[in-house]
Design an enzyme around this catalytic site. Sequence first.
Site, PDB file in Angstrom:
ATOM      1  CD  GLU A   1     -20.605 -41.852  -2.819  1.00 11.36           C
ATOM      2  OE1 GLU A   1     -20.666 -40.922  -1.989  1.00 11.36           O
ATOM      3  OE2 GLU A   1     -19.681 -41.943  -3.677  1.00 11.36           O
TER       4      GLU A   1
ATOM      5  CG  PHE B   1     -23.206 -27.857  -1.253  1.00 14.56           C
ATOM      6  CD1 PHE B   1     -22.080 -27.736  -2.065  1.00 14.56           C
ATOM      7  CD2 PHE B   1     -23.151 -28.729  -0.179  1.00 14.56           C
ATOM      8  CE1 PHE B   1     -20.929 -28.466  -1.807  1.00 14.56           C
ATOM      9  CE2 PHE B   1     -22.008 -29.465   0.096  1.00 14.56           C
ATOM     10  CZ  PHE B   1     -20.889 -29.333  -0.731  1.00 14.56           C
ATOM     11  CD  GLN B   2     -22.424 -32.840  -1.301  1.00 13.67           C
ATOM     12  OE1 GLN B   2     -23.127 -33.220  -0.368  1.00 13.67           O
ATOM     13  NE2 GLN B   2     -21.161 -33.250  -1.435  1.00 13.67           N
TER      14      GLN B   2
ATOM     15  CE  LYS C   1     -29.043 -32.374   6.989  1.00 11.03           C
ATOM     16  NZ  LYS C   1     -27.720 -31.714   6.896  1.00 11.03           N
TER      17      LYS C   1
ATOM     18  CG  MET D   1     -12.937 -58.890 -24.404  1.00  8.55           C
ATOM     19  SD  MET D   1     -12.700 -60.582 -25.009  1.00  8.55           S
ATOM     20  CE  MET D   1     -13.386 -61.540 -23.666  1.00  8.55           C
TER      21      MET D   1
END
Length: 592
Positions: free
Chosen positions: A59, A121-122, A171, A487
């Site tokens: 993502e 969940f999630q 949802k 760096m």
Amino acid sequence: MSQNKTHDPNQMTGAAMVVRALKDHGVEHLFGYPGGAVLPIYDEIFQQDDVQHILVRHEQGAGHAAEGYARSTGRPGVVLVTSGPGATNMVTALTDALMDSIPLVCITGQVPTHLIGNDAFQECDTVGITRPCTKHNWLVRDVNDLAKILHEAFYVATTGRPGPVVVDIPKDVQFATGTYTQPRKSDVHISYSPRVKGDAHQIRKAVALLASAKRPVIYSGGGVVNSGPEATRLLRELVAATDVPITTTLMGLGTYPASGKNWLGMLGMHGTYEANMTMHDCDVMLCIGARFDDRVTGRPDAFSPNSKKIHIDIDPSSINKNIRVDVPIIGDVANVLGDILHVFKAEAKKPDTKAWWAQINKWRARNSLAFKKNDDVILPQYAIQRLYDLTKNHDTYITTEVGQHQMWAAQFYGFEQPHRWMTSGGLGTMGYGFPAAIGVQVAHPGSLVIDIAGDASIQMMLQEMSTAVQFDLPIKIFILNNQYMGMVRQWQQLLHGNRLSHSYSEALPDFVKLAEAYGGVGMQVIKPNDLDGAIEEMIKVRKPVIFDCRVATLENCFPMIPSGKAHNEMLLPAEANDEATAAAFAGGKALV
């Protein structure tokens, strides 16, 4: 007898509303990754062909790809991810976009409304988590509010100072049926109406200061790019009309051509000697669409100490935040520059800068980017020079990761136009460049897109090689491979007694074999004399390429202003020996 009902085309599910809104806002490409909480939207995507979905492998990659898409086109990048880890994986990209003023619309799935707060969940508090790293965000609880919120999201992301927004859609709202409404101006917050026209009195003060200056300088930034092509045109016209020297920030490269006679190079920590000395000694500074970032200002109390400062910015919160200015002008860059030019041509004369240019040319003569070519080892500066010379006549877009290679690219790759340079400026996100290049290549399929990378940064998002292969995106990953986090190693050498704590990569992959494993093309160059031929071959390949350019392992990036030092205390390459660096950094704050 059944009753005949007329179908209302504006009655649809929330998931259908999302796809319809994307089409109504002209979205052609969507970057995303599916998951349970966005499956209704993905089902709608499957049933249409107007919006192409680009399946990433992480993502965060979707977010950076959308940033590259937005930065190279001027249009908002759009992302679709699921709830929980899908949303949290977007946080880095959202913060990156906020820091660099990149317009993103991120749509996230959420658990059903009746489960919010139940540790389902999630589930995560997406609105709470993303509040600090977005311009605005919304949690949609009613399907009949969804269309209005989606239209509002595009408006907020692209209006004023651009930035990322999040629309979090449970949802059950995606499954529910409601009424879709077309985008209308009345759908936006009346409280969000950025000021675009500058104050006429302040504009006249700015013109008077500029006309009377003996040592003026224009300092422009990414706000010129964001304002659009008219802003770039007007900036160049102003430079020509006034004959004032101009320097830009890292994000502003390309707004004034690198080949232009008034160009001083980039300013700041790794800017040119002439740019930084001009900034330090100027008597009038015109700052356009930049925010006085700490990488530019160095020590704030010693930043251009004897100058009158004019600041043009559309974001009122940027005015006087880091540096106090004398003439603040709130407004859109193109609008304000147009008014400044009108007043200047009608009421003012070109400032007398003959003596000032004589001094600047003495600073230029120091040739602060000079280096000695090595016939045995490829120097990173030389690699970028050759890459520039062999690609400048192509339709080329450059992205970068973050580190030494980023600064060398900014120093040695000359940009003639805006929207050709995509880099992570404010957040400094390792792993940005490759997925950003994916977004650029999707937007410009026939162009040459090159990610200038480091061997450490590229490994942050290298799984997106699979995305590039799947969608036939012939991106070139040009790795300056010095086998260090360059760096980090440089700072450890300069500030921490050369104690190289975990900045050396002892288990680098074989990048050639890795490219081939993904279905791309791998190339490796070790000797300087082989570089040109290999770059030309890389350009011809119409597949994703990983180009492993082995460069000098311990080369440092100079010029450099040590942290906590003023612009006139910068180190040049010729002065960068152990004694000089130790003295320069003595007492300095260890700020990376």
